[in-house]
Design a protein around this motif. Structure first.
Motif: not given
Ligand code: HDD
Length: 716
Positions: A115-117, A147-149, A359-361
């Motif tokens: 869980f995170s902020t 499942l990264v929600g 994009g997330r992929l």
């Molecule tokens: Fe993301 C981390 C959830 C959109 C790029 N994201 C991250 C984490 C969560 C989410 C829970 C923390 C995972 C952990 O605990 O390590 N993110 C979301 C959700 C999204 C979302 C629910 C939209 C539905 N994220 C999103 C987009 C991008 C990213 C559109 C880039 C284009 N997110 C990242 C990241 C992170 C990340 C920069 C930072 C650390 C990591 O990935 O491992 O790649």
């Protein structure tokens, strides 16, 4: 049941981690080369008062390792806490998906959840007003599924292209790095005011969902629409839900700001302690299933991540349970090094063309390369799959695996063709076939252009106190915005959602709302019309019960923390009776006294306080019991203790918590803001009430009486 870390578990991931776990108990100190160290206190030097020697390899090793022990924190979601657990499927989803972990009824799969902020850095407060990450790694027999929600079912933006802008806007401003872990500043609201698509998520983020009482009391959502594919190759769309068994609960904003000062690790501590105490956090896992042929049946696009599917339109079917039952052994090795990626799939689950997901992929693997420093991050113990990995990828920084043989290419004959491709029936992953053709184009689909109808749905679904909190959150945030034009543009956006909301906020943030509410189209005179969209569309569902926390589970006090406020002379019998009743319901009782000195009860019993009135505050508790006993009450009101005692009671009252005045505590009652409220307020219990102990338990299970907030904030 206590969480035991040493026994052999039935959790295959935990067993795998055990091979990488070191226990220093009874061991001698060594260098990293295994050399026993004889003196770890003094460096090697030339003469007792002389300079240190370069040859001191023990000193050098120790300091070098120390110098390099930080890694970059996550660019977003840096502040987080995690735990191990198990996911159990109670009702097979084989009809929809061939994913093994979802299709075999009763099957248990190890998980790690973080869980995170989002906005704050790793050391920031848990109680920031923010979205919470809810990321789950399922260690399935078919490989890792992530499942990264989040705890909010929709997102701010529709396209990953905007993600760096969104994050730059919310992060501390680049010139002075202010503010930390807060969205209440110019750049965030500047961006939002120009992003109508963010308004639905803004409603959620300004609601109390953004200040949860606990990670254990918030929902989890997969956000995007995903695909399920069954054995026959038939596809269904799916949305993922996790609903906490303890209900969805939040704190008041005033509390959140105070908890940040008293205990900025509040959520981390809460999760850790609950698991250590055996109060394992649990969620029901549910799915909304949409047949492929119904894809276009909705008045929004299933690929649009700023939309949810109202539960009235597609009910959530509860089919599984997620339980967290074990704290990590080492925060860095597990919680920090875990690397999630929405692209970690198993057969039976696939992506949709949601442009945010697409994009997330790309982003997640990419970020791990800079955060964890090597393409071998999958070999870090917490990231390893429980099935073994076989491929021809080689070498790279920090490679752990020793792969035998001459062959690292495919096809080959020298290695007997191994490792060979798996056929579908052997579990080989194939992407769902989908006809895609179109012009190469950089544009948004017209089906994504409705930014207000679900924002309206959310706002309309809130109870009155929830609406008030949302208004106040917007007022707080916008009051920190120094540029009037930004405040005005945001109010202009709110006006498209609900005119009353816009007017209430406008009044407090110095915006002339009449200017925005012209009959000719509600567009602010100086706003760029291109950035504003039609307001005409109304949601097909007018109000949805699932969106209001008022309708959540309120029948348990399990793991709730009850403060017993007492001093010398306390009535031991009443304390013991209530304590045992509360503990029977699995609540946690903590004693608070004027100081940490043992409290002597009327019958000589000694109670050990966990807190003093000055080391904690009522914001850290779910409810208060002013323990019975005339002497105790008098001592709580002596010169030393009176300010602390009254602050405790008055703040608990202000935050709408259950307060129980034990026998002979009238003096405290009369000196506090609660005076005169005992018969009017369902959360104020006194010893004169019928079945007072039971009434108190019921009041605690209700969480709060938000309806009485106005009264409690303005005590007569
Ligand atoms: Fe993301 C981390 C959830 C959109 C790029 N994201 C991250 C984490 C969560 C989410 C829970 C923390 C995972 C952990 O605990 O390590 N993110 C979301 C959700 C999204 C979302 C629910 C939209 C539905 N994220 C999103 C987009 C991008 C990213 C559109 C880039 C284009 N997110 C990242 C990241 C992170 C990340 C920069 C930072 C650390 C990591 O990935 O491992 O790649």
């Amino acid at each position: 049941m206590k969480n035991s870390k040493n026994e052999k578990s039935t959790n295959s991931k935990v067993d795998q981690l055990r091979d990488h776990t070191t226990d220093n108990t009874g061991e001698m100190l060594t260098t990293n080369q295994g050399l026993k160290i004889n003196n770890n206190q003094d460096s090697l030097r030339s003469g007792e008062r002389g300079p240190s020697l370069l040859e001191d390899f023990i000193l050098r090793e120790k300091i070098t390792h120390f110098d390099h022990e930080r890694i970059p924190e996550r660019i977003v979601h840096a502040r987080g806490s995690g735990a191990h657990g198990v996911f159990k499927i109670n009702k097979s989803l084989a009809k929809y998906t061939k994913a093994n972990f979802l299709s075999e009824e009763g099957k248990e799969t190890p998980v790690f959840v973080r869980f995170s902020t989002v906005a704050g850095s790793a050391g920031s407060t848990d109680l920031a007003r923010d979205v919470r990450g809810f990321a789950i790694k399922f260690y399935t027999e078919e490989g890792n599924y992530d499942l990264v929600g989040n705890n909010i079912p929709v997102f701010f933006i529709q396209d990953a292209m905007k993600f760096p802008d969104l994050v730059h806007a919310v992060k501390p401003e680049p010139d002075n790095a202010i503010p930390q872990a807060a969205s209440a500043h110019d750049t965030f609201w500047d961006f939002i005011s120009l992003m109508p698509e963010s308004m639905h998520m803004i409603m959620w983020a300004m609601s109390d969902r953004a200040i949860p009482r606990s990670y254990r009391m918030m929902e989890g959502f997969g956000v995007h629409t995903f695909k399920f594919i069954n054995e026959e190759g038939k596809m269904h769309f799916v949305k993922f839900h996790f609903k906490p068994k303890l209900g969805v609960h939040s704190v008041a904003w005033d509390e959140a700001t105070k908890i940040s000062g008293k205990d900025s690790d509040f959520h981390r501590r809460d999760l850790w302690e609950a698991i250590e105490n055996g109060a394992f956090p649990e969620w029901d896992f549910g799915v909304q299933i949409i047949p492929e042929e119904d894809e276009h049946k909705f008045d929004f696009d299933l690929l649009d991540p700023t939309k949810l599917i109202p539960e009235e339109e597609v009910p959530v079917e509860l089919v599984g349970t997620l339980t967290l039952n074990r704290n990590p052994d080492n925060f860095f090795a597990e919680t920090e090094q875990i690397a999630f990626h929405p692209g970690h799939l198993v057969p039976g689950i696939d992506f949709t063309n949601d442009p945010l997901l697409q994009g997330r992929l790309f982003s997640y693997t990419d970020t791990q390369l800079s955060r964890l420093g090597s393409p071998n991050f999958h070999e870090i113990p917490i990231n390893r799959s429980i099935n073994t990995v076989h491929n021809n990828q080689r070498d790279g920084h920090m490679r752990q695996q020793i792969v035998k043989g001459k062959v690292s290419y495919e096809p080959n004959t020298i290695g007997g063709g191994c490792p060979f491709q798996a056929m579908m029936k052997e579990g080989g992953f194939t992407s769902q076939e989908e006809r895609v053709d179109g012009q190469k184009i950089r544009a948004r689909s017209q089906s994504f252009v409705d930014h207000y109808s679900q924002a309206k749905l959310f706002y309309n679904s809130q109870s009155e106190p929830e609406k008030t909190h949302l208004q106040n959150a917007l007022i707080f945030e916008l009051s920190k915005v120094t540029i009037p034009a930004i405040r005005e543009r945001v109010v202009g956006q709110l006006n498209f959602i609900n005119k009353e909301l816009a007017s209430l906020v406008a009044k407090k943030v110095g915006v002339d709302v009449t200017k925005l509410q012209q009959p000719n189209g509600s567009i602010p005179a100086d706003a760029d019309p291109k950035t504003l969209q039609s307001t005409e569309k109304e949601p097909s569902t007018k109000s949805s019960e699932a969106l209001s926390m008022k309708n959540t589970v309120k029948d348990t006090i399990k793991s709730r923390v009850i403060g017993f406020v007492m001093e010398n002379g306390v009535n031991a019998k009443d304390v013991k009776t209530l304590k045992s009743k509360l503990e029977k319901e699995e609540a946690v009782v903590q004693i608070i006294a004027g100081s940490l000195a043992p409290v002597k009860a009327d019958d000589g019993t000694i109670f050990e306080p966990k807190h003093s009135l000055t080391s904690t505050a009522s914001v850290c508790f779910d409810a208060l019991y002013l323990c019975s006993g005339k002497n105790s009450a008098e001592n709580l009101l002596n010169e030393d203790n009176k300010p602390g005692t009254l602050l405790f009671v008055n703040e608990a009252y202000k935050h709408c918590k259950a307060i129980y005045f034990g026998k002979e505590t009238d003096e405290i009652y009369n000196a506090s803001n609660v005076k005169g409220k005992k018969h009017e307020d369902s959360a104020i219990i006194t010893s004169e009430s019928n079945n007072s102990d039971e009434s108190f338990i019921k009041a605690v299970s209700n969480h709060r009486v938000w309806e009485l907030e106005k009264d409690r904030n303005n005590p007569a």
